[in-house]
Every structure is written in structure tokens, then in C-alpha cells.
Design a protein around this motif. Sequence first.
Motif, mmCIF file in Angstrom:
data_model
loop_
_atom_site.group_PDB
_atom_site.id
_atom_site.type_symbol
_atom_site.label_atom_id
_atom_site.label_comp_id
_atom_site.label_asym_id
_atom_site.label_seq_id
_atom_site.Cartn_x
_atom_site.Cartn_y
_atom_site.Cartn_z
ATOM 1 N N UNK A 125 -13.041 -3.144 -6.657
ATOM 2 C CA UNK A 125 -11.970 -3.690 -5.831
ATOM 3 C C UNK A 125 -11.807 -5.190 -6.031
ATOM 4 N N UNK A 126 -12.894 -5.959 -5.986
ATOM 5 C CA UNK A 126 -12.752 -7.416 -6.113
ATOM 6 C C UNK A 126 -12.316 -7.813 -7.519
ATOM 7 N N UNK A 127 -12.760 -7.064 -8.511
ATOM 8 C CA UNK A 127 -12.294 -7.362 -9.875
ATOM 9 C C UNK A 127 -10.795 -7.108 -10.004
ATOM 10 N N UNK A 128 -10.324 -6.019 -9.415
ATOM 11 C CA UNK A 128 -8.882 -5.735 -9.445
ATOM 12 C C UNK A 128 -8.097 -6.817 -8.712
ATOM 13 N N UNK A 129 -8.638 -7.290 -7.616
ATOM 14 C CA UNK A 129 -7.949 -8.340 -6.857
ATOM 15 C C UNK A 129 -7.769 -9.592 -7.702
ATOM 16 N N UNK A 130 -8.812 -9.985 -8.412
ATOM 17 C CA UNK A 130 -8.735 -11.180 -9.253
ATOM 18 C C UNK A 130 -7.810 -10.948 -10.443
ATOM 19 N N UNK A 131 -7.973 -9.816 -11.118
ATOM 20 C CA UNK A 131 -7.176 -9.529 -12.312
ATOM 21 C C UNK A 131 -5.691 -9.391 -12.015
ATOM 22 N N UNK A 132 -5.345 -8.815 -10.862
ATOM 23 C CA UNK A 132 -3.946 -8.506 -10.573
ATOM 24 C C UNK A 132 -3.341 -9.361 -9.462
ATOM 25 N N UNK A 133 -4.123 -10.291 -8.924
ATOM 26 C CA UNK A 133 -3.594 -11.176 -7.895
ATOM 27 C C UNK A 133 -3.201 -10.470 -6.614
ATOM 28 N N UNK A 134 -3.954 -9.416 -6.242
ATOM 29 C CA UNK A 134 -3.668 -8.703 -5.001
ATOM 30 C C UNK A 134 -4.761 -8.997 -3.978
ATOM 31 N N UNK A 135 -4.456 -8.729 -2.724
ATOM 32 C CA UNK A 135 -5.415 -8.965 -1.644
ATOM 33 C C UNK A 135 -6.175 -7.680 -1.329
ATOM 34 N N UNK A 136 -7.212 -7.816 -0.532
ATOM 35 C CA UNK A 136 -7.957 -6.660 -0.049
ATOM 36 C C UNK A 136 -8.048 -6.733 1.458
ATOM 37 N N UNK A 137 -8.423 -5.616 2.050
ATOM 38 C CA UNK A 137 -8.610 -5.558 3.490
ATOM 39 C C UNK A 137 -10.070 -5.333 3.811
ATOM 40 N N UNK A 157 2.604 -2.206 3.269
ATOM 41 C CA UNK A 157 2.190 -2.241 1.880
ATOM 42 C C UNK A 157 0.827 -1.572 1.750
ATOM 43 N N UNK A 158 0.463 -1.218 0.531
ATOM 44 C CA UNK A 158 -0.793 -0.518 0.250
ATOM 45 C C UNK A 158 -1.878 -1.546 -0.017
ATOM 46 N N UNK A 159 -3.052 -1.320 0.555
ATOM 47 C CA UNK A 159 -4.130 -2.300 0.476
ATOM 48 C C UNK A 159 -5.453 -1.605 0.198
ATOM 49 N N UNK A 160 -6.224 -2.128 -0.763
ATOM 50 C CA UNK A 160 -7.575 -1.641 -1.024
ATOM 51 C C UNK A 160 -8.502 -2.131 0.075
ATOM 52 N N UNK A 161 -9.432 -1.263 0.500
ATOM 53 C CA UNK A 161 -10.256 -1.563 1.668
ATOM 54 C C UNK A 161 -11.734 -1.694 1.335
#
Length: 139
Positions: A63-75, A31-35
Motif C-alpha cells: 500500500x505505501x509503495x503504491x501511494x508513493x509511486x502513484x501519488x495517492x493517499x491511504x486511509x 472516492x476509493x481508498x486503500x486502508x
Amino acid sequence: MVVLEKLLELAYGSAASSSREAENKKDPGAFRLGLFFLSERFFSPVPQRAIKLRAFEPYVLLLVRRCVEHGVRLGIQSSRESPHGYLVRVDKISPFPDRFHSHHLLVQCYVEGLYKVTGPLEEEPHTGGLNYAQVEEIS
């Protein structure tokens, strides 16, 4: 993943969604992950533990705002060349509790596990250095 595909489709049209589906067919576990790049000498988390980070670089704030808004993880990786990293869930972001660093965020996270990088890094244009990579979770 479905939410991410919908966002890609809205932002880039159905071609992005189709290419994502093609990539996932090649390697269904990837899967694709923001780093977020953070030197391991300053960061040595243990999987299955809560951590707190201070975010201030523009790409990290995005990146952290996108993680919270969209419920995705980061690396979190020690460098661009690192073949692995930590898979992190962002639970909460709040203003940094110091008036001298008002543009910083306190990021409360949970280290879920480890991943290995399975594809090349790609920098998202106009983000000040936000990189994504195809990764696979390590059990």
C-alpha cells in the motif's frame, strides 16, 4: 483520480473504468481508498500534522509503495468495522534504520484530515489483506 482510473483500465480493462465512472456519478464526493488498520490505542494523530509509521506487514508495504509511486493517499482506520478514519498522504518511505528489521520501512506521512466510509470494504486478491473502501472526506 485520473491516474488511478488509467491504472484500473490497464489492469482490468475498460469495464473497471466504466464501473468506477458509474460509482462516481452516484456519489461525486466519494472516492476509493486503500486502508491500513492500526489500533487507535497505538495511534492518535492530529489532522494537519506530520507522522512517522513503521510498516512491515506485506499488505501495508504494498500500500505505501503504491501511494508513493502513484501519488495517492491511504486511509488509517482503527478496525475493519470503523465508520471513519484518517486521510493520510505518504511523503517518503525509507529502510527502517535498524539492521534487525531490514524488511521494515519507515514511512513519513502527513495526516490531511478525516473521512467517513460510504461503501463496503473490498479485499484485493493476492495481496495478503489489502482492503479498499469507498470513502468521503469530512471537511
